[in-house]
Design a protein around this motif. Structure first.
Motif, mmCIF file in Angstrom:
data_model
loop_
_atom_site.group_PDB
_atom_site.id
_atom_site.type_symbol
_atom_site.label_atom_id
_atom_site.label_comp_id
_atom_site.label_asym_id
_atom_site.label_seq_id
_atom_site.Cartn_x
_atom_site.Cartn_y
_atom_site.Cartn_z
ATOM 1 N N ALA A 359 0.819 -1.220 0.000
ATOM 2 C CA ALA A 359 0.000 0.000 0.000
ATOM 3 C C ALA A 359 0.847 1.262 0.000
ATOM 4 C CB ALA A 359 -0.941 -0.005 1.204
ATOM 5 N N TRP A 360 2.114 1.167 0.412
ATOM 6 C CA TRP A 360 2.984 2.344 0.379
ATOM 7 C C TRP A 360 3.463 2.639 -1.048
ATOM 8 C CZ3 TRP A 360 1.646 0.516 4.920
ATOM 9 C CH2 TRP A 360 1.658 1.364 6.021
ATOM 10 N N THR A 361 3.305 1.638 -1.935
ATOM 11 C CA THR A 361 3.630 1.830 -3.348
ATOM 12 C C THR A 361 2.391 2.176 -4.157
ATOM 13 O OG1 THR A 361 5.442 0.243 -3.189
ATOM 14 C CG2 THR A 361 4.623 0.737 -5.401
ATOM 15 N N LYS A 362 1.298 1.480 -3.845
ATOM 16 C CA LYS A 362 0.035 1.691 -4.561
ATOM 17 C C LYS A 362 -1.096 1.530 -3.558
ATOM 18 C CE LYS A 362 -2.734 -0.486 -8.282
ATOM 19 N NZ LYS A 362 -3.786 -1.062 -7.409
ATOM 20 N N PRO A 363 -2.008 2.511 -3.462
ATOM 21 C CA PRO A 363 -3.101 2.398 -2.487
ATOM 22 C C PRO A 363 -3.824 1.055 -2.612
ATOM 23 C CG PRO A 363 -3.095 4.576 -3.443
ATOM 24 C CD PRO A 363 -2.088 3.770 -4.223
ATOM 25 N N SER A 364 -4.184 0.493 -1.489
ATOM 26 C CA SER A 364 -4.689 -0.878 -1.451
ATOM 27 C C SER A 364 -6.196 -0.957 -1.629
ATOM 28 C CB SER A 364 -4.303 -1.525 -0.115
ATOM 29 O OG SER A 364 -4.859 -0.793 0.969
ATOM 30 N N GLN A 365 -6.643 -2.146 -2.026
ATOM 31 C CA GLN A 365 -8.069 -2.456 -2.112
ATOM 32 C C GLN A 365 -8.606 -2.675 -0.705
ATOM 33 O OE1 GLN A 365 -10.678 -3.252 -4.754
ATOM 34 N NE2 GLN A 365 -11.703 -3.020 -2.786
ATOM 35 N N ALA A 366 -9.646 -1.960 -0.319
ATOM 36 C CA ALA A 366 -10.265 -2.133 0.996
ATOM 37 C C ALA A 366 -11.126 -3.386 1.006
ATOM 38 C CB ALA A 366 -11.107 -0.915 1.351
ATOM 39 N N ALA A 367 -11.028 -4.148 2.097
ATOM 40 C CA ALA A 367 -11.772 -5.401 2.186
ATOM 41 C C ALA A 367 -12.199 -5.667 3.620
ATOM 42 C CB ALA A 367 -10.921 -6.563 1.677
ATOM 43 N N LEU A 368 -13.400 -6.199 3.761
ATOM 44 C CA LEU A 368 -13.875 -6.710 5.040
ATOM 45 C C LEU A 368 -13.532 -8.186 5.126
ATOM 46 C CD1 LEU A 368 -17.427 -5.106 5.119
ATOM 47 C CD2 LEU A 368 -15.504 -4.469 6.581
ATOM 48 N N TYR A 369 -13.169 -8.633 6.332
ATOM 49 C CA TYR A 369 -12.878 -10.050 6.547
ATOM 50 C C TYR A 369 -13.839 -10.608 7.588
ATOM 51 C CZ TYR A 369 -10.671 -14.435 7.678
ATOM 52 O OH TYR A 369 -10.460 -15.779 7.875
ATOM 53 N N GLY A 370 -14.320 -11.836 7.363
ATOM 54 C CA GLY A 370 -15.240 -12.486 8.292
ATOM 55 C C GLY A 370 -14.612 -13.699 8.939
ATOM 56 N N HIS A 371 -14.596 -13.720 10.270
ATOM 57 C CA HIS A 371 -13.904 -14.778 11.005
ATOM 58 C C HIS A 371 -14.751 -16.041 11.170
ATOM 59 C CE1 HIS A 371 -16.235 -14.224 14.721
ATOM 60 N NE2 HIS A 371 -16.019 -12.912 14.652
ATOM 61 N N GLY A 372 -14.120 -17.087 11.713
ATOM 62 C CA GLY A 372 -14.741 -18.390 11.855
ATOM 63 C C GLY A 372 -15.560 -18.545 13.123
ATOM 64 N N LEU A 373 -15.946 -19.787 13.388
ATOM 65 C CA LEU A 373 -16.900 -20.133 14.438
ATOM 66 C C LEU A 373 -16.467 -19.614 15.806
ATOM 67 C CD1 LEU A 373 -19.461 -21.756 15.249
ATOM 68 C CD2 LEU A 373 -17.963 -23.721 15.611
ATOM 69 N N LEU A 374 -17.319 -18.766 16.383
ATOM 70 C CA LEU A 374 -17.133 -18.226 17.727
ATOM 71 C C LEU A 374 -15.732 -17.642 17.904
ATOM 72 C CD1 LEU A 374 -19.000 -21.017 19.734
ATOM 73 C CD2 LEU A 374 -19.843 -18.747 19.150
ATOM 74 N N GLY A 375 -15.230 -17.014 16.820
ATOM 75 C CA GLY A 375 -13.905 -16.413 16.838
ATOM 76 C C GLY A 375 -13.976 -14.916 17.079
ATOM 77 N N SER A 376 -12.960 -14.203 16.559
ATOM 78 C CA SER A 376 -12.905 -12.758 16.788
ATOM 79 C C SER A 376 -12.256 -12.070 15.602
ATOM 80 C CB SER A 376 -12.100 -12.450 18.055
ATOM 81 O OG SER A 376 -10.706 -12.542 17.801
ATOM 82 N N ARG A 377 -12.275 -10.747 15.660
ATOM 83 C CA ARG A 377 -11.667 -9.928 14.617
ATOM 84 C C ARG A 377 -10.180 -10.217 14.458
ATOM 85 N NH1 ARG A 377 -12.328 -7.742 19.308
ATOM 86 N NH2 ARG A 377 -10.706 -6.465 20.331
ATOM 87 N N ASN A 378 -9.555 -10.755 15.508
ATOM 88 C CA ASN A 378 -8.114 -10.983 15.453
ATOM 89 C C ASN A 378 -7.722 -12.056 14.440
ATOM 90 O OD1 ASN A 378 -7.513 -9.017 17.391
ATOM 91 N ND2 ASN A 378 -7.988 -10.442 19.048
ATOM 92 N N GLU A 379 -8.696 -12.816 13.936
ATOM 93 C CA GLU A 379 -8.395 -13.780 12.881
ATOM 94 C C GLU A 379 -7.889 -13.082 11.624
ATOM 95 O OE1 GLU A 379 -10.945 -16.834 10.180
ATOM 96 O OE2 GLU A 379 -11.259 -17.064 12.347
ATOM 97 N N VAL A 380 -8.177 -11.787 11.491
ATOM 98 C CA VAL A 380 -7.678 -11.037 10.335
ATOM 99 C C VAL A 380 -6.146 -10.994 10.338
ATOM 100 C CG1 VAL A 380 -7.595 -8.704 11.311
ATOM 101 C CG2 VAL A 380 -8.216 -9.018 8.904
ATOM 102 N N GLY A 381 -5.550 -11.280 11.484
ATOM 103 C CA GLY A 381 -4.103 -11.322 11.581
ATOM 104 C C GLY A 381 -3.508 -12.693 11.383
ATOM 105 N N SER A 382 -4.288 -13.650 10.916
ATOM 106 C CA SER A 382 -3.755 -14.992 10.667
ATOM 107 C C SER A 382 -2.906 -14.995 9.403
ATOM 108 C CB SER A 382 -4.884 -16.015 10.558
ATOM 109 O OG SER A 382 -5.756 -15.672 9.506
ATOM 110 N N GLY A 383 -2.054 -16.011 9.295
ATOM 111 C CA GLY A 383 -1.065 -16.037 8.232
ATOM 112 C C GLY A 383 -1.628 -15.984 6.835
#
Length: 683
Positions: A359-383
């Motif tokens: 994104a520092w080279t080219k502005p990034s595509q914005a995206a929403l991420y949806g986590h798994g069963l009884l999880g949390s927003r922190n799944e967006v940080g998975s590998g």
């Protein structure tokens, strides 16, 4: 009124059972289990007491089958005329109709009685003593086409269009005592339509014809006198029998016949669309109010894909019954029955965003991420999510799917054991969808995240390409619930639903995940036949918060790519196939190598993609070599089912490339070289 005797368990038994449920469901401490017990044992009296309602159209259970109440299911016997609503019928359950929880007593039918029909994904449920599927020639899941042959033993007619409806039939493999017959629509029934069902020429293992239940046989035998208790039911069934005769079903061959109405789109989606419309009307052209609480910059050594993690909160109206909308909340309803905001009730939704180095080279595509069963927003940080972001320049942001998130296990457990508590899951989940919609608006509104230094370079350049809009990518539960978000979003036009499906009433028995939650259901509803009814009743409410209730219109103005893991242990492929047929998704072909599918005609009713670059909604099946899942309604547990491929597609660079191209262009490219899509399992 329809009445039967109702009993309650002793309080001590309830508490002990709830404690056992909590421990069996995987809580890590006795304190967690005690919380679950409290959720069950301290239910307010109103949760277990039926509300007052107008006199029902009928009294007692439908007499035609002579077995458990609510069988056959779904059945218009349990509706009443109401010309103020789209279908002209209203669900009309009483507490005596519904299964009684061994922990919480009778169920309050109020949430169901708001509806104008049954779930579009309803399974037909009934018991047929002595039934043999093979001897009767019932269409199995491996040969759905057989359901439409002229002499099929089960005939389902859409009375609105006159069309025959495809299905597959199975015996409940979890209940050798009752052996309930489950008939699943191969494509969801249509919103607001009316269906006639005829079941005929059923056979035992010896080939002997199984006679109709005595009450139904009397209805068929001759004109009953008006004073006969079955006379009115005979009159009601005449149009059904006429429809069946017009479709080649002889009355003399019938084992049973009845009709049912599917809920209208307004009934299925009206609560969520009403809070969406109200909240966005009040927002107007402004960006939702947000607060950035932390910004973490990472070196390339720390993370080669992600340069910055931004966390914060978004504030929006809460339509739930408790201040701040904590777990266990339901909708606060206004005079018109729709959700309404309590004065000053604000929902604070936590978010987390991962901004890629690209994104520092080219502005990034914005995206929403949806986590798994009884999880949390922190799944967006998975590998795998960070790899997708880094490889293809996406900024992924996530919030918790409240209602089905890390705060909610105790509420979910309580709801599985007590139907009256089930709205606490489905109604809070709808607020969670609204939270995600507001997060999406902050991603695309120039006055939203793009205006914050957290989403800009040191020299002030935006890291988000606001002109590209926002897209959605979710996995597992994020796929199952993600279809709802896409269907109602004013901003998201394209989505990838990963290892996805719809209709929890099909999925639960077939998922290894549910084995940890099964004790809760067993504690509340120990009878296995009643459990199948409970699944269908739950689905009528779940439709408001998962894709099954929105599927008819999911691809109206939206493009969806479904990624499926063949033999998935957690999200059953059969339910993904139903979703693909329902939304009109095309299939990447060849879908599987020869011999991999046990089906007579694999992926029956799903048209193939046209060409190596197809623009439109599609399903791609990814094969890691896992054996096919059981053909019964059971989970693929045991070594004979091999590796669980549930995590494999998202970890494939080829899948991520296909997803990125689709999300940015709407084109499904063939990354499999005109061959079945195969990936080695994740180690």
């Amino acid at each position: 009124m329809r009445m039967r005797s109702l009993t309650r368990s002793a309080a001590g038994t309830t508490l002990a059972a709830a404690l056992a449920v909590g421990l069996a469901a995987g809580f890590t401490s006795p304190a967690d289990a005690q919380d679950a017990a409290a959720s069950l044992a301290s239910l307010p009296a109103s949760s277990a007491t039926p509300s007052s309602a107008p006199s029902p159209a009928h009294t007692g259970c439908d007499p035609i089958a002579g077995t458990a109440c609510l069988l056959p299911f779904p059945d218009d016997w349990y509706t009443r005329p109401d010309h103020s609503i789209p279908t002209g019928r209203r669900i009309d359950f009483t507490a005596s109709d519904l299964p009684v929880s061994a922990l919480a007593g009778p169920a309050d039918p109020t949430a169901w009685n708001r509806l104008d029909g049954f779930s579009p994904g309803s399974a037909l449920v009934l018991t047929v003593p002595g039934l043999d599927l093979a001897a009767s020639g019932l269409a199995p899941v491996t040969d759905i086409g057989r359901s439409l042959v002229a002499d099929a033993p089960i005939v389902i007619i859409d009375e609105t269009t006159g069309a025959r409806w495809p299905y597959w039939a199975e015996i409940d493999a979890n209940d050798p005592q009752h052996r309930a017959l489950l008939v699943h629509p191969a494509r969801d029934f249509l919103d607001g339509h009316h269906y006639a069902v005829g079941i005929r020429n059923l056979r035992s293992a010896t080939g002997a014809k199984i006679p109709a239940p005595a009450p139904f046989a009397r209805i068929l035998s001759h004109q009953l006198p008006k004073q006969d208790p079955l006379s009115e039911r005979q009159r009601e069934l005449k149009p059904v029998l006429t429809t069946l005769r017009r479709n080649g079903v002889r009355t003399s061959d019938l084992y049973l016949a009845w009709d049912f109405t599917v809920a209208s789109t307004a009934s299925l989606t009206g609560d969520l669309t009403s809070i969406r419309d109200n909240a966005f009307a009040r927002l107007g052209s402004a960006a939702p109010t947000y607060t950035v609480t932390s910004v973490t910059d990472l070196t390339a050594t720390q993370d080669p894909n992600i340069a910055r993690v931004v966390e914060g909160t978004i504030q929006l109206p809460s339509y739930l019954s408790q201040p701040g909308g904590p777990t266990g909340s339901v909708f606060n309803r206004g005079p018109n029955g729709r959700p309404a905001q309590l004065p000053g009730n604000i929902q604070t939704a936590d978010f987390r965003c991962e901004i890629p180095r690209a994104a520092w080279t080219k502005p990034s595509q914005a995206a929403l991420y949806g986590h798994g069963l009884l999880g949390s927003r922190n799944e967006v940080g998975s590998g795998n999510v960070k790899a997708m972001a880094g490889e293809h320049d996406f900024t992924f942001c996530a919030t918790d799917w409240i209602g089905m998130a890390a705060d909610d296990p105790n509420t979910v457990i309580a709801a599985l054991a007590n139907l009256s508590a089930f709205p606490e899951v489905t109604e809070r989940t709808q607020q969670g969808v609204l939270n995600a919609l507001f997060l999406g608006r902050d991603l695309v509104n120039p006055a939203g995240f793009a205006a914050s230094p957290a989403f800009r370079t040191a020299d002030g350049r935006s890291l988000l390409d606001s002109r590209a809009g926002v897209v959605y990518d979710g996995n597992s539960q994020g796929g199952i619930l993600g279809g709802v978000l896409v269907a109602v979003s004013p901003d998201v036009k394209r989505a990838v639903l990963g290892v996805t499906a719809m209709n929890y009433s099909i999925l639960l028995n077939r998922s290894v995940d549910f084995t940890e939650l099964q004790p809760a259901l067993d504690a509340g509803y120990p009878d296995k036949l009643q459990q199948q009814i409970v699944f269908q009743l739950m689905q009528m409410l779940w439709d408001h918060a998962e894709t099954d209730g929105y599927a008819q219109h999911l691809t109206d103005g939206h493009e969806v790519l479904m990624d499926v893991a063949f033999g998935d242990h957690q999200v059953a492929n059969v339910a993904a196939d139903v979703e693909a047929r329902t939304i009109g998704a095309r299939l990447h072909v060849p879908a599987l190598a020869s011999g991999r599918s046990p089906d007579t005609a694999p992926y029956w009713g799903i048209a193939p993609m046209i060409g190596p670059a197809y623009k439109g909604s599609a399903m791609v099946v990814w094969d890691s070599g896992t054996p096919p899942a059981p053909l019964t309604n059971t989970a693929p547990t045991g070594p004979q089912y091999g590796h669980d491929p549930h995590e494999d597609p998202r970890n494939s660079p080829a899948v991520r490339l296909q997803k990125a191209v689709f999300l940015t262009t709407g084109v499904v490219i063939d990354v499999c070289g005109s061959a079945p899509c195969a990936e080695p399992p994740v180690s």
